[in-house]
Design a protein around this motif. Structure first.
Motif, PDB file in Angstrom:
ATOM      1  N   PHE A 158     -30.570  -5.507 -32.926  1.00 55.37           N
ATOM      2  CA  PHE A 158     -29.868  -4.444 -33.627  1.00 55.37           C
ATOM      3  C   PHE A 158     -30.619  -3.944 -34.853  1.00 55.37           C
ATOM      4  O   PHE A 158     -30.087  -3.171 -35.616  1.00 55.37           O
ATOM      5  CB  PHE A 158     -28.472  -4.915 -34.038  1.00 55.37           C
ATOM      6  CG  PHE A 158     -27.638  -5.303 -32.866  1.00 55.37           C
ATOM      7  CD1 PHE A 158     -27.150  -4.340 -31.987  1.00 55.37           C
ATOM      8  CD2 PHE A 158     -27.352  -6.625 -32.614  1.00 55.37           C
ATOM      9  CE1 PHE A 158     -26.390  -4.692 -30.896  1.00 55.37           C
ATOM     10  CE2 PHE A 158     -26.588  -6.982 -31.530  1.00 55.37           C
ATOM     11  CZ  PHE A 158     -26.111  -6.013 -30.663  1.00 55.37           C
ATOM     12  N   VAL A 159     -31.850  -4.383 -35.069  1.00 53.31           N
ATOM     13  CA  VAL A 159     -32.625  -3.910 -36.214  1.00 53.31           C
ATOM     14  C   VAL A 159     -33.181  -2.537 -35.876  1.00 53.31           C
ATOM     15  O   VAL A 159     -33.880  -2.374 -34.890  1.00 53.31           O
ATOM     16  CB  VAL A 159     -33.762  -4.891 -36.562  1.00 53.31           C
ATOM     17  CG1 VAL A 159     -34.574  -4.377 -37.723  1.00 53.31           C
ATOM     18  CG2 VAL A 159     -33.190  -6.262 -36.884  1.00 53.31           C
ATOM     19  N   PRO A 160     -32.857  -1.508 -36.687  1.00 53.85           N
ATOM     20  CA  PRO A 160     -33.200  -0.135 -36.326  1.00 53.85           C
ATOM     21  C   PRO A 160     -34.635   0.246 -36.684  1.00 53.85           C
ATOM     22  O   PRO A 160     -35.296  -0.404 -37.477  1.00 53.85           O
ATOM     23  CB  PRO A 160     -32.226   0.673 -37.171  1.00 53.85           C
ATOM     24  CG  PRO A 160     -32.017  -0.166 -38.381  1.00 53.85           C
ATOM     25  CD  PRO A 160     -32.079  -1.596 -37.891  1.00 53.85           C
ATOM     26  N   GLY A 161     -35.084   1.334 -36.098  1.00 52.47           N
ATOM     27  CA  GLY A 161     -36.315   1.987 -36.508  1.00 52.47           C
ATOM     28  C   GLY A 161     -37.579   1.478 -35.875  1.00 52.47           C
ATOM     29  O   GLY A 161     -37.623   0.449 -35.216  1.00 52.47           O
ATOM     30  N   LYS A 162     -38.613   2.251 -36.110  1.00 48.00           N
ATOM     31  CA  LYS A 162     -39.919   1.948 -35.547  1.00 48.00           C
ATOM     32  C   LYS A 162     -40.507   0.660 -36.116  1.00 48.00           C
ATOM     33  O   LYS A 162     -41.118  -0.121 -35.403  1.00 48.00           O
ATOM     34  CB  LYS A 162     -40.852   3.124 -35.857  1.00 48.00           C
ATOM     35  CG  LYS A 162     -42.248   2.972 -35.333  1.00 48.00           C
ATOM     36  CD  LYS A 162     -43.059   4.208 -35.687  1.00 48.00           C
ATOM     37  CE  LYS A 162     -44.487   4.066 -35.216  1.00 48.00           C
ATOM     38  NZ  LYS A 162     -45.272   5.237 -35.596  1.00 48.00           N
ATOM     39  N   MET A 163     -40.306   0.435 -37.411  1.00 47.53           N
ATOM     40  CA  MET A 163     -40.882  -0.744 -38.062  1.00 47.53           C
ATOM     41  C   MET A 163     -40.026  -1.999 -37.863  1.00 47.53           C
ATOM     42  O   MET A 163     -40.406  -3.068 -38.288  1.00 47.53           O
ATOM     43  CB  MET A 163     -41.052  -0.493 -39.558  1.00 47.53           C
ATOM     44  CG  MET A 163     -41.963   0.686 -39.867  1.00 47.53           C
ATOM     45  SD  MET A 163     -43.616   0.486 -39.220  1.00 47.53           S
ATOM     46  CE  MET A 163     -44.264  -0.663 -40.384  1.00 47.53           C
ATOM     47  N   LYS A 164     -38.873  -1.845 -37.255  1.00 53.38           N
ATOM     48  CA  LYS A 164     -37.964  -2.967 -36.994  1.00 53.38           C
ATOM     49  C   LYS A 164     -37.605  -3.712 -38.277  1.00 53.38           C
ATOM     50  O   LYS A 164     -37.649  -4.927 -38.347  1.00 53.38           O
ATOM     51  CB  LYS A 164     -38.571  -3.939 -35.970  1.00 53.38           C
ATOM     52  CG  LYS A 164     -38.796  -3.327 -34.614  1.00 53.38           C
ATOM     53  CD  LYS A 164     -37.483  -2.911 -34.002  1.00 53.38           C
ATOM     54  CE  LYS A 164     -37.685  -2.277 -32.645  1.00 53.38           C
ATOM     55  NZ  LYS A 164     -36.524  -1.592 -32.180  1.00 53.38           N
ATOM     56  N   GLN A 165     -37.291  -2.946 -39.328  1.00 49.76           N
ATOM     57  CA  GLN A 165     -36.852  -3.527 -40.588  1.00 49.76           C
ATOM     58  C   GLN A 165     -35.631  -2.772 -41.082  1.00 49.76           C
ATOM     59  O   GLN A 165     -35.526  -1.558 -40.895  1.00 49.76           O
ATOM     60  CB  GLN A 165     -37.959  -3.442 -41.635  1.00 49.76           C
ATOM     61  CG  GLN A 165     -39.149  -4.277 -41.288  1.00 49.76           C
ATOM     62  CD  GLN A 165     -39.711  -4.951 -42.524  1.00 49.76           C
ATOM     63  OE1 GLN A 165     -39.280  -4.719 -43.630  1.00 49.76           O
ATOM     64  NE2 GLN A 165     -40.677  -5.808 -42.305  1.00 49.76           N
ATOM     65  N   ASN A 166     -34.719  -3.487 -41.727  1.00 49.69           N
ATOM     66  CA  ASN A 166     -33.565  -2.852 -42.339  1.00 49.69           C
ATOM     67  C   ASN A 166     -33.993  -2.230 -43.658  1.00 49.69           C
ATOM     68  O   ASN A 166     -34.882  -2.732 -44.340  1.00 49.69           O
ATOM     69  CB  ASN A 166     -32.467  -3.884 -42.603  1.00 49.69           C
ATOM     70  CG  ASN A 166     -31.828  -4.345 -41.319  1.00 49.69           C
ATOM     71  OD1 ASN A 166     -31.175  -3.563 -40.655  1.00 49.69           O
ATOM     72  ND2 ASN A 166     -32.025  -5.591 -40.962  1.00 49.69           N
ATOM     73  N   THR A 167     -33.342  -1.140 -44.033  1.00 52.47           N
ATOM     74  CA  THR A 167     -33.643  -0.481 -45.290  1.00 52.47           C
ATOM     75  C   THR A 167     -32.359  -0.080 -45.990  1.00 52.47           C
ATOM     76  O   THR A 167     -31.311   0.065 -45.360  1.00 52.47           O
ATOM     77  CB  THR A 167     -34.488   0.796 -45.080  1.00 52.47           C
ATOM     78  OG1 THR A 167     -33.768   1.677 -44.225  1.00 52.47           O
ATOM     79  CG2 THR A 167     -35.836   0.484 -44.481  1.00 52.47           C
ATOM     80  N   ILE A 168     -32.466   0.081 -47.305  1.00 52.82           N
ATOM     81  CA  ILE A 168     -31.397   0.681 -48.092  1.00 52.82           C
ATOM     82  C   ILE A 168     -31.902   2.056 -48.482  1.00 52.82           C
ATOM     83  O   ILE A 168     -33.002   2.196 -49.004  1.00 52.82           O
ATOM     84  CB  ILE A 168     -31.095  -0.156 -49.344  1.00 52.82           C
ATOM     85  CG1 ILE A 168     -30.528  -1.516 -48.955  1.00 52.82           C
ATOM     86  CG2 ILE A 168     -30.130   0.582 -50.258  1.00 52.82           C
ATOM     87  CD1 ILE A 168     -30.300  -2.434 -50.133  1.00 52.82           C
ATOM     88  N   LYS A 169     -31.106   3.062 -48.220  1.00 50.53           N
ATOM     89  CA  LYS A 169     -31.508   4.431 -48.505  1.00 50.53           C
ATOM     90  C   LYS A 169     -30.825   4.897 -49.783  1.00 50.53           C
ATOM     91  O   LYS A 169     -29.611   4.898 -49.877  1.00 50.53           O
ATOM     92  CB  LYS A 169     -31.151   5.326 -47.331  1.00 50.53           C
ATOM     93  CG  LYS A 169     -31.946   4.969 -46.093  1.00 50.53           C
ATOM     94  CD  LYS A 169     -31.270   5.503 -44.849  1.00 50.53           C
ATOM     95  CE  LYS A 169     -31.990   5.075 -43.601  1.00 50.53           C
ATOM     96  NZ  LYS A 169     -31.903   3.660 -43.332  1.00 50.53           N
ATOM     97  N   THR A 170     -31.618   5.293 -50.767  1.00 47.00           N
ATOM     98  CA  THR A 170     -31.113   5.750 -52.052  1.00 47.00           C
ATOM     99  C   THR A 170     -31.444   7.223 -52.228  1.00 47.00           C
ATOM    100  O   THR A 170     -32.574   7.633 -51.996  1.00 47.00           O
ATOM    101  CB  THR A 170     -31.744   4.944 -53.199  1.00 47.00           C
ATOM    102  OG1 THR A 170     -31.494   3.564 -52.979  1.00 47.00           O
ATOM    103  CG2 THR A 170     -31.171   5.349 -54.529  1.00 47.00           C
ATOM    104  N   THR A 171     -30.457   7.995 -52.650  1.00 48.07           N
ATOM    105  CA  THR A 171     -30.650   9.408 -52.928  1.00 48.07           C
ATOM    106  C   THR A 171     -30.478   9.625 -54.424  1.00 48.07           C
ATOM    107  O   THR A 171     -29.478   9.222 -55.003  1.00 48.07           O
ATOM    108  CB  THR A 171     -29.628  10.262 -52.159  1.00 48.07           C
ATOM    109  OG1 THR A 171     -29.739   9.945 -50.768  1.00 48.07           O
ATOM    110  CG2 THR A 171     -29.889  11.732 -52.360  1.00 48.07           C
TER     111      THR A 171
END
Length: 186
Positions: A158-171
């Motif tokens: 269930f780890v998303p994305g191409k890099m297979k890492q979870n991220t926190i998105k800050t705006t």
């Protein structure tokens, strides 16, 4: 607790504000933190105290130190382990402190530089302020990679994305002068 750690973290170069501003922030947030803490303890106990206030284990970080550690982390982005070392506590203690104080700071809102007393708490507040004052907003989005423990079998799937890492998105939003009137985790 080493007093030199508190003295070092309270320097304006590290905390990002004057000591007078820190005192005002402490005065405003401390009662809210204490009320939230007491409410959580009451819920965990299932009722009123059975012993006098102050009984039981001592806090590893008092609220003053929690606020200082949070401000230094937000300003400089130092790892939690680096902030824990001067205080002689574990990384997880600092992580919990930062998590709790960030919630208080978010509820407090962002102060508008030229308008004392005005605080922006939501995106709607920000857009209404920008529209009313004719402020041009700039937007910046950032992803910070975070490590997550595998809490159950198959977690890697269930780890998303191409890099297979979870991220926190800050705006983060800024005005034409580069001041930050609002920042939030999306």
């Amino acid at each position: 607790m080493p007093t030199w750690a508190r003295a070092a973290c309270s320097q304006p170069a590290l905390s990002g504000g004057s000591r007078a501003h820190f005192g005002e922030l402490l005065e405003e947030l401390a009662p809210k933190w204490e009320a939230a803490r007491e409410s959580a303890l009451r819920e965990r106990r299932g009722g009123d105290r059975r012993r006098a206030a102050g009984a039981g284990p001592r806090q590893r970080l008092v609220f003053t130190d929690r606020l200082l550690v949070t401000l230094v982390h937000l300003r400089l982005g130092l790892p939690h382990a680096a902030l824990a070392h001067p205080y002689g506590v574990d990384r997880s203690t600092v992580s919990g402190a930062i998590r709790g104080v960030r919630q208080l700071l978010a509820a407090l809102g962002f102060a508008v530089p030229d308008r004392p007393g005005l605080r922006l708490r939501t995106l709607e507040d920000l857009f209404a302020y920008a529209d009313a004052e004719g402020v041009e907003l700039r937007l910046d989005g950032t992803e910070v990679q975070v490590r997550r423990r595998a809490s159950h079998p198959g977690r890697k799937a269930f780890v998303p994305g191409k890099m297979k890492q979870n991220t926190i998105k800050t705006t983060t939003f800024s005005d034409g002068q580069g001041r930050t009137p609002f920042s939030g985790i999306v």
